[in-house]
Design a protein around this motif. Structure first.
Motif, PDB file in Angstrom:
ATOM      1  N   TYR A 107       0.829  -1.207   0.000  1.00  8.35           N
ATOM      2  CA  TYR A 107       0.000   0.000   0.000  1.00  8.35           C
ATOM      3  C   TYR A 107       0.865   1.259   0.000  1.00  8.35           C
ATOM      4  O   TYR A 107       0.612   2.203  -0.764  1.00  8.35           O
ATOM      5  CB  TYR A 107      -0.908  -0.029   1.226  1.00  8.35           C
ATOM      6  N   PHE A 108       1.885   1.263   0.842  1.00  2.74           N
ATOM      7  CA  PHE A 108       2.755   2.436   0.903  1.00  2.74           C
ATOM      8  C   PHE A 108       3.534   2.613  -0.398  1.00  2.74           C
ATOM      9  O   PHE A 108       3.648   3.730  -0.929  1.00  2.74           O
ATOM     10  CB  PHE A 108       3.718   2.327   2.071  1.00  2.74           C
ATOM     11  N   VAL A 109       4.097   1.540  -0.912  1.00  8.80           N
ATOM     12  CA  VAL A 109       4.910   1.639  -2.132  1.00  8.80           C
ATOM     13  C   VAL A 109       4.048   2.040  -3.331  1.00  8.80           C
ATOM     14  O   VAL A 109       4.492   2.777  -4.211  1.00  8.80           O
ATOM     15  CB  VAL A 109       5.643   0.306  -2.387  1.00  8.80           C
ATOM     16  N   SER A 110       2.804   1.558  -3.371  1.00 11.30           N
ATOM     17  CA  SER A 110       1.926   1.906  -4.494  1.00 11.30           C
ATOM     18  C   SER A 110       1.629   3.402  -4.549  1.00 11.30           C
ATOM     19  O   SER A 110       1.293   3.939  -5.609  1.00 11.30           O
ATOM     20  CB  SER A 110       0.612   1.128  -4.397  1.00 11.30           C
ATOM     21  N   ALA A 111       1.760   4.080  -3.412  1.00  8.68           N
ATOM     22  CA  ALA A 111       1.528   5.527  -3.405  1.00  8.68           C
ATOM     23  C   ALA A 111       2.572   6.283  -4.216  1.00  8.68           C
ATOM     24  O   ALA A 111       2.348   7.452  -4.571  1.00  8.68           O
ATOM     25  CB  ALA A 111       1.522   6.044  -1.968  1.00  8.68           C
ATOM     26  N   LEU A 112       3.701   5.642  -4.531  1.00 11.09           N
ATOM     27  CA  LEU A 112       4.708   6.288  -5.366  1.00 11.09           C
ATOM     28  C   LEU A 112       4.185   6.584  -6.765  1.00 11.09           C
ATOM     29  O   LEU A 112       4.700   7.471  -7.458  1.00 11.09           O
ATOM     30  CB  LEU A 112       5.957   5.397  -5.465  1.00 11.09           C
ATOM     31  N   PHE A 113       3.175   5.843  -7.186  1.00 13.43           N
ATOM     32  CA  PHE A 113       2.672   5.976  -8.552  1.00 13.43           C
ATOM     33  C   PHE A 113       1.472   6.917  -8.635  1.00 13.43           C
ATOM     34  O   PHE A 113       0.854   7.026  -9.695  1.00 13.43           O
ATOM     35  CB  PHE A 113       2.283   4.597  -9.099  1.00 13.43           C
ATOM     36  N   VAL A 114       1.129   7.573  -7.535  1.00 13.11           N
ATOM     37  CA  VAL A 114       0.019   8.530  -7.533  1.00 13.11           C
ATOM     38  C   VAL A 114       0.601   9.933  -7.664  1.00 13.11           C
ATOM     39  O   VAL A 114       1.274  10.405  -6.749  1.00 13.11           O
ATOM     40  CB  VAL A 114      -0.816   8.414  -6.246  1.00 13.11           C
ATOM     41  N   PRO A 115       0.366  10.632  -8.768  1.00 11.24           N
ATOM     42  CA  PRO A 115       0.923  11.988  -8.931  1.00 11.24           C
ATOM     43  C   PRO A 115       0.237  12.983  -8.005  1.00 11.24           C
ATOM     44  O   PRO A 115      -0.967  12.890  -7.741  1.00 11.24           O
ATOM     45  CB  PRO A 115       0.646  12.312 -10.402  1.00 11.24           C
ATOM     46  N   PHE A 116       1.032  13.951  -7.545  1.00 12.27           N
ATOM     47  CA  PHE A 116       0.506  14.934  -6.601  1.00 12.27           C
ATOM     48  C   PHE A 116      -0.608  15.804  -7.179  1.00 12.27           C
ATOM     49  O   PHE A 116      -1.548  16.154  -6.453  1.00 12.27           O
ATOM     50  CB  PHE A 116       1.642  15.819  -6.082  1.00 12.27           C
ATOM     51  N   PHE A 149       8.517   6.411  -0.424  1.00 18.03           N
ATOM     52  CA  PHE A 149       9.886   6.171  -0.888  1.00 18.03           C
ATOM     53  C   PHE A 149      10.821   5.840   0.266  1.00 18.03           C
ATOM     54  O   PHE A 149      11.679   4.954   0.142  1.00 18.03           O
ATOM     55  CB  PHE A 149      10.391   7.407  -1.632  1.00 18.03           C
ATOM     56  N   ASN A 150      10.663   6.532   1.383  1.00 23.64           N
ATOM     57  CA  ASN A 150      11.548   6.296   2.516  1.00 23.64           C
ATOM     58  C   ASN A 150      11.361   4.900   3.102  1.00 23.64           C
ATOM     59  O   ASN A 150      12.336   4.249   3.497  1.00 23.64           O
ATOM     60  CB  ASN A 150      11.301   7.357   3.588  1.00 23.64           C
ATOM     61  N   ILE A 151      10.120   4.444   3.178  1.00 19.74           N
ATOM     62  CA  ILE A 151       9.877   3.084   3.662  1.00 19.74           C
ATOM     63  C   ILE A 151      10.510   2.069   2.713  1.00 19.74           C
ATOM     64  O   ILE A 151      11.059   1.046   3.150  1.00 19.74           O
ATOM     65  CB  ILE A 151       8.373   2.839   3.816  1.00 19.74           C
ATOM     66  N   PHE A 152      10.437   2.345   1.434  1.00 17.28           N
ATOM     67  CA  PHE A 152      11.005   1.431   0.441  1.00 17.28           C
ATOM     68  C   PHE A 152      12.499   1.211   0.670  1.00 17.28           C
ATOM     69  O   PHE A 152      12.989   0.075   0.647  1.00 17.28           O
ATOM     70  CB  PHE A 152      10.736   1.977  -0.959  1.00 17.28           C
TER      71      PHE A 152
END
Length: 272
Positions: A107-116, A149-152
């Motif tokens: 869930y956290f990593v998938s947020a990398l693909f959501v543009p601001f 990104f930091n968790i990754f």
């Protein structure tokens, strides 16, 4: 064969470095020129050095106040990011065998693909409703948006740390909280330096998030006040570039002192 490879690699790096050095040279030269000298070649040295550009930039942007706002946001974002993101990553890294934490990681990593820009308007309305359209709101948003990104990278590094270190501390009577702060967190220093520098660069140079969130002019950060040089029909390039150099100087100083930890963190994270 190795010497030929090194020669080509050195030449490639020298050419790639020009992509940074040439724009930097252009900024420095422009910041030292008078407006009348901009009509010629942009890469020509100034025939008359105008140091007053820096004084004008200092005055027009109220540089001390804007720099203080940027410093407060940057330091707050870096400190909270290191403290909170590392704890979340530790919990996920040591419990990846559980389904809940595996789903949480995805869930956290998938947020990398959501543009601001998709979240921009809802976030602006929500922060205004909660009274967080200020420096505190910016700090919280930098911490939250950097979490993925930091968790990754934190998780990958923590999983390389032997569990035996923690088990030995637990046998000696240490709690989970003690294990993290006394054992794990000191071992994360290379990653902490990397995450800290990346967060510092992001928070200091970011323009879009403060533009959307901050409502009070006195809370504006440096990128926001530098937008004042953009007029309706023209831009004061000489003073604007002088302001950009002044804003860039603190980050260069930070990076000069922290680069060895950053490089160490990147290489260790890549190997492990």
């Amino acid at each position: 064969m190795r010497s030929k490879t090194n020669w080509w690699l050195t030449a490639l790096l020298a050419v790639l470095s020009l992509t940074v050095l040439i724009p930097l040279y252009f900024v420095v030269v422009t910041a030292l020129k008078t407006p009348d000298q901009l009509g010629g070649s942009g890469f020509a040295l100034p025939t008359e050095v105008r140091w007053e550009n820096f004084a004008d930039a200092w005055r027009m942007t109220n540089f001390p106040r804007a720099a203080l706002n940027s410093a407060l946001v940057t330091v707050g974002a870096v400190v909270l990011t290191l403290l909170t993101n590392s704890m979340v990553a530790y919990a996920i890294a040591r419990n990846r065998h559980r389904r809940f934490f595996r789903i949480l990681f995805i869930y956290f990593v998938s947020a990398l693909f959501v543009p601001f820009p998709i979240l921009m308007l809802p976030v602006a309305k929500q922060t205004a409703f909660l009274g967080l359209d200020n420096q505190a709101g910016l700090i919280l948003l930098y911490v939250v948006y950097g979490l993925s990104f930091n968790i990754f990278i934190f998780t990958a590094y923590i999983r390389s740390i032997p569990r035996e270190l923690e088990e030995a501390a637990v046998i000696d009577g240490a709690s989970t909280w003690t294990v993290f702060w006394r054992i794990i967190f000191p071992l994360l220093m290379p990653m902490n330096a990397t995450v800290g520098i990346l967060t510092c660069l992001w928070a200091w140079n970011d323009f879009l998030l403060p533009l959307v969130i901050v409502s009070a002019p006195e809370a504006a950060t440096l990128p926001l006040v530098q937008h004042a040089f953009q007029g309706t029909f023209q831009t004061n390039y000489t003073v604007a570039f002088a302001s950009y150099l002044m804003a860039m100087a603190p980050l260069l100083i930070v990076y000069v002192f922290a680069q060895r930890w950053v490089i160490s963190g990147v290489t260790q994270g890549a190997v492990k």
